[in-house]
Scaffold this motif. Sequence first.
Motif, short mmCIF file in Angstrom:
data_model
loop_
_atom_site.label_atom_id
_atom_site.label_comp_id
_atom_site.label_asym_id
_atom_site.label_seq_id
_atom_site.Cartn_x
_atom_site.Cartn_y
_atom_site.Cartn_z
N TYR A 72 -26.50 -12.35 15.07
CA TYR A 72 -27.58 -11.36 15.02
C TYR A 72 -28.43 -11.52 13.76
N ASP A 131 -22.75 -14.74 19.24
CA ASP A 131 -23.70 -14.42 20.28
C ASP A 131 -24.79 -15.46 20.26
N GLN A 187 -25.49 -5.41 18.86
CA GLN A 187 -25.24 -4.67 20.11
C GLN A 187 -23.92 -3.90 20.03
#
Length: 418
Positions: free
Chosen positions: A8, A3, A14
């Motif tokens: 993260y 991502d 998420q």
Amino acid sequence: MEDNNNQYATTKVQPKDFVSGWVVGFIIASTGLSVSTLFLGSEIALNLGLKQALIAFGVSTFVLTIMCMATTLIGNRSRLSTYMILHFSFGEYGAKIVNFIFGVTLIGWFAVAIELLAITIYDTSISTFNFVVSKALIIIVTSLFITITTVYGLRSIEKLANFSIPILTAFLGYVFYRSVADLESLSQLFDYVPKENSMTLFEAISILIGAAVLFPVLMADFSRFIKTDKQSLFSVLGLTIGTPLAYMLSAVPSIQTGEVDIIKIMEQYNLVIPAFLLLFIATWSTNATNLYSASLTFSTINKNWTFKKVAIASSLFGTILALLGFATYLFDFLEFLGILAPSISSIYFIHFFWIKKQKYNLEDINKWEFPALISWILSSIITVFTYLEVFQLTHAYFIDSFVLGGLIYVILERKRIF
């Protein structure tokens, strides 16, 4: 799993990237099937005998399981990495101090694993094939495979674990079976008496806990991806079952053959070439997890670098340590971890459940959280004295660290807690 926020490292996971608890459990179990874990299982069995070794395996696993069950829930409910969680309890700058120590520690493990692999292959290639393989070349090639896997994140590590664990378990299980089959009776294993008993049961337990004491602290790195609380608790079975199983699979053949080196053990069963492949895969799988966690750590310290850049830089650092012979300090290194790490997990456990009431908002991070820092420093200093046996508290320095860290923190934060 890729991502824009680099695995993260500094944000919440998420829902689109949630995974099953069994996936994470497999990844955790794969770290147990490492060269260093097999080495510890063999070393302790040969020093204590199987009866006491089984007690050491059981007690250390029980302690680590209880600690992991507490911290896995924090990762699952906060959806943040360990290093971001530490920002809440220790403050932005305080967390950088703690994270730097964790990062260096994980790179130390990375270096130990690839160096042990290189030493094993080097020694065996000379004794068995009369052929010299450069230790430096083995270290560099292994490091390259690990780095490539790690930069692609948790999904890549998951695929490697799904491939490696069945192969490693089956192979070690076969060696275990051959060792037992060669015995006249199982009593031979349990009646084994070490020639030189240079290790006590307590020392063995301490070393085993030190070897895996980062698991409770780092569980959040993996449990933050798990779908539910219940599944995150199931993922701990990767440690509860996988680690003592790895110890047993190495302990019994070592007692039977008198060898610590897993390749020398397999040499007696004409399995040298498969053993090379086994150890390479084991080191690859385990160190991908170590490098992943280390890269997350350093990502929170230097937020200008991408996850991939941090992973490559961390790998280079670990490779240099391995080339310099860091594995010489393995047992000292493990005992050092037993002093510093347990108090951190007790502090952030108390902070999450009793001060923040299980709610972490990224905008609530302060620059410093002095109660946590003071608790960690004081508990570490006192634990150094109990480790050196200047005086005793629980007679287990890693438990001293865990209890003292939590107790001092509760005293300093009593108004917020009560």
